[in-house]
Design a protein around this motif. Sequence first.
Motif, short mmCIF file in Angstrom:
data_model
loop_
_atom_site.label_atom_id
_atom_site.label_comp_id
_atom_site.label_asym_id
_atom_site.label_seq_id
_atom_site.Cartn_x
_atom_site.Cartn_y
_atom_site.Cartn_z
N TRP A 79 0.84 -1.21 0.00
CA TRP A 79 0.00 0.00 0.00
C TRP A 79 0.87 1.25 0.00
O TRP A 79 0.67 2.15 -0.81
CB TRP A 79 -0.92 0.02 1.23
N LEU A 80 1.82 1.31 0.95
CA LEU A 80 2.64 2.52 1.07
C LEU A 80 3.43 2.77 -0.20
O LEU A 80 3.49 3.89 -0.70
CB LEU A 80 3.58 2.42 2.28
N ALA A 81 4.08 1.70 -0.74
CA ALA A 81 4.94 1.89 -1.91
C ALA A 81 4.11 2.21 -3.15
O ALA A 81 4.51 3.06 -3.94
CB ALA A 81 5.80 0.65 -2.15
N PHE A 82 2.95 1.56 -3.30
CA PHE A 82 2.17 1.81 -4.52
C PHE A 82 1.58 3.22 -4.51
O PHE A 82 1.61 3.93 -5.53
CB PHE A 82 1.08 0.76 -4.73
N ILE A 83 1.07 3.64 -3.35
CA ILE A 83 0.51 4.99 -3.29
C ILE A 83 1.64 6.01 -3.45
O ILE A 83 1.50 7.02 -4.14
CB ILE A 83 -0.29 5.19 -1.98
N VAL A 113 -4.67 2.08 -12.26
CA VAL A 113 -3.72 0.97 -12.19
C VAL A 113 -3.29 0.73 -10.74
O VAL A 113 -3.27 -0.41 -10.25
CB VAL A 113 -2.49 1.23 -13.10
N ALA A 114 -2.99 1.82 -10.02
CA ALA A 114 -2.55 1.68 -8.63
C ALA A 114 -3.66 1.02 -7.79
O ALA A 114 -3.40 0.09 -7.02
CB ALA A 114 -2.17 3.04 -8.05
N ALA A 115 -4.91 1.48 -7.97
CA ALA A 115 -6.02 0.93 -7.18
C ALA A 115 -6.19 -0.57 -7.49
O ALA A 115 -6.36 -1.39 -6.56
CB ALA A 115 -7.30 1.69 -7.48
#
Length: 147
Positions: A79-83, A113-115
């Motif tokens: 979560w942290l890295a993708f956001i 894409v991130a979601a």
Amino acid sequence: MNASTIDAPRAPQRRKGSNFEKWGWLYMRVSGVLLVVLIFGHLFVNLMLGDGISALDFGFVAGKFANPLWQWWDVLMLWLAFIHGANGMRTIVNDYVRGAKTRATLVWVIGIVAALMILLGTLVVFTFDPCIGASTGGAIADACQAL
Ligand code: HEM
């Protein structure tokens, strides 16, 4: 103030209400600090402890995903890295893409894409079952049979 001048760093806000860019800026710093701990902890445990990199196989991953500590560690990292990565890409797109329509499209693509990846990754971590499709006779099938 004309459009080509940049505000003084501590100039008062012109808009009232929440400030998305400020929270985005703060998020990059806070998530960066947490990611240092999560990423280097992840690399240390996977690559250096015990037999190191040669211990990495399906069973190693299955073992980690059976432990709530590593499930939450990995999901938090995801979560942290993708956001963080998506918000960083959004900043770059907003800084460099000149056409308003292209800019809006790219920011939407990054967000979607991130979601999707966050949703998929979270599902994988919390629903992972090493026994699904384990072929009979193998070490994994034997271990699953013993459960
Ligand atoms: C090791 C932990 C990490 C730390 C300490 C860190 C720190 C930072 C900081 C402080 C910024 C803001 C820079 C600025 O506003 O000038 C930033 C931007 C960025 N980060 Fe990270 N980051 C880390 C990991 C990652 C990861 C894993 C990714 C990819 C998924 C990533 C992708 C980005 C991107 C794309 C930007 C935007 C770059 C820009 O604005 O020019 N970072 N990072």
